[in-house]
Scaffold this active site. Sequence first.
Site, PDB file in Angstrom:
ATOM      1  N   SER A  46      11.049  -0.261  -9.349  1.00 45.10           N
ATOM      2  CA  SER A  46      10.531   0.766 -10.247  1.00 45.10           C
ATOM      3  C   SER A  46      10.888   0.431 -11.684  1.00 45.10           C
ATOM      4  O   SER A  46      12.015   0.050 -11.985  1.00 45.10           O
ATOM      5  CB  SER A  46      11.089   2.140  -9.888  1.00 45.10           C
ATOM      6  OG  SER A  46      12.493   2.145  -9.960  1.00 45.10           O
ATOM      7  N   HIS A  95      10.409   6.889 -13.459  1.00 43.32           N
ATOM      8  CA  HIS A  95      10.446   8.077 -12.590  1.00 43.32           C
ATOM      9  C   HIS A  95      11.827   8.722 -12.663  1.00 43.32           C
ATOM     10  O   HIS A  95      12.780   8.145 -13.187  1.00 43.32           O
ATOM     11  CB  HIS A  95      10.097   7.735 -11.139  1.00 43.32           C
ATOM     12  CG  HIS A  95      11.106   6.851 -10.448  1.00 43.32           C
ATOM     13  ND1 HIS A  95      12.373   7.274 -10.118  1.00 43.32           N
ATOM     14  CD2 HIS A  95      11.027   5.572 -10.022  1.00 43.32           C
ATOM     15  CE1 HIS A  95      13.030   6.296  -9.519  1.00 43.32           C
ATOM     16  NE2 HIS A  95      12.237   5.252  -9.450  1.00 43.32           N
ATOM     17  N   ASP A 133      -0.812 -10.155  -4.411  1.00 47.31           N
ATOM     18  CA  ASP A 133      -0.196 -11.464  -4.545  1.00 47.31           C
ATOM     19  C   ASP A 133       0.325 -11.951  -3.189  1.00 47.31           C
ATOM     20  O   ASP A 133       1.185 -11.310  -2.576  1.00 47.31           O
ATOM     21  CB  ASP A 133       0.951 -11.387  -5.553  1.00 47.31           C
ATOM     22  CG  ASP A 133       1.455 -12.750  -5.974  1.00 47.31           C
ATOM     23  OD1 ASP A 133       2.200 -13.366  -5.183  1.00 47.31           O
ATOM     24  OD2 ASP A 133       1.103 -13.193  -7.076  1.00 47.31           O
TER      25      ASP A 133
END
Length: 339
Positions: A301, A161, A286
């Site tokens: 990220s 990003h 999870d």
Amino acid sequence: MKNRVFGVIAFLLLTALFVMPTSVTTVAKAEQSVYLGGMPIGIGLAENGLIVTGFVDVITDEGAVCPARGTEILTGDLITEINGSFVKNATDFASILQKSEGDVTLTVKRGENEYKIALTPATDSLTGLKRIGLTLKNGINGVGTMTFILPETLKFGALGHGIVDADTGKPFVCDSGSVYQCRIDGFKRPEKGKAGELNGKFLDKGSPIGKITRCNAFGVYGTVEKGVTKGLKFIPVASRKEIKPGAAEIYSTIHGETPEKYDIEIVKAATQRKMQEKSMLIRVTDEKLLKETGGILQGMSGSPIVQNGKLIGAVTHVLVNDSTLGYGLYVDWMLENAA
């Protein structure tokens, strides 16, 4: 030293800034394989130059003036030279400015474009020093996650990003920087309306492990040194056409330097014929990761997303109101940027 994270930036904050479709239609090669990332990296952007963060008036004997205001200079620009001399820091800049006579010429970079801008300094009536009416800072430092490294060229893709400069509030685009070894020392869990974040530390700011050659809305790209791939897993790549809703994994680091595998669910895989963000909606399933972090944190990220043993993309955003949900970017788009 501790560094701010580049996030998985909150989706609500970046939607309007970084949806940048292009005409690219390339998909990942069927037999392509890469080194799998997941380890934290320190990122230093625009290290050779000064970033413009704002404009200020200079108090002169004739009144308040701002020489830079009204020129082509914009906040977020990178000043690399003054009168043809390179500037690495504010000390360099001030020294050259004070020695100048008459107008000065600045070399300014904005993304991939470069400009020469001339202006006339003003003399501060209190100090007698020359000023141009700009507030400047050294480059941007932060922590993110490596997604992949190409085996033959050692080109890498990370983050997935764009980066927003905290001082200017603008997307930051550049073609230079460095990658450093990094360690995660802890994290902050998310709070109501606020994403959690990893706390990372550059291990040796004087010894970069790679060079950044591109930073845009789809991540950070460049090349790493050969030794960086030692011990990394080699994994095939899947094109976006192979991705299906259902079980998958992410590889991320929330302690130290070594990534771990965590279960997620791909809730939705978007049909994208052009390069865009928000390729996949993902949910953390999870139990260990949910117990420790509450879900996705800023700093994760770039964490690789793997399905059926193949790399399919990277984690890019977290929803601030539900940290178990986030978005991912198809690896097709990251490979295109890394090429």
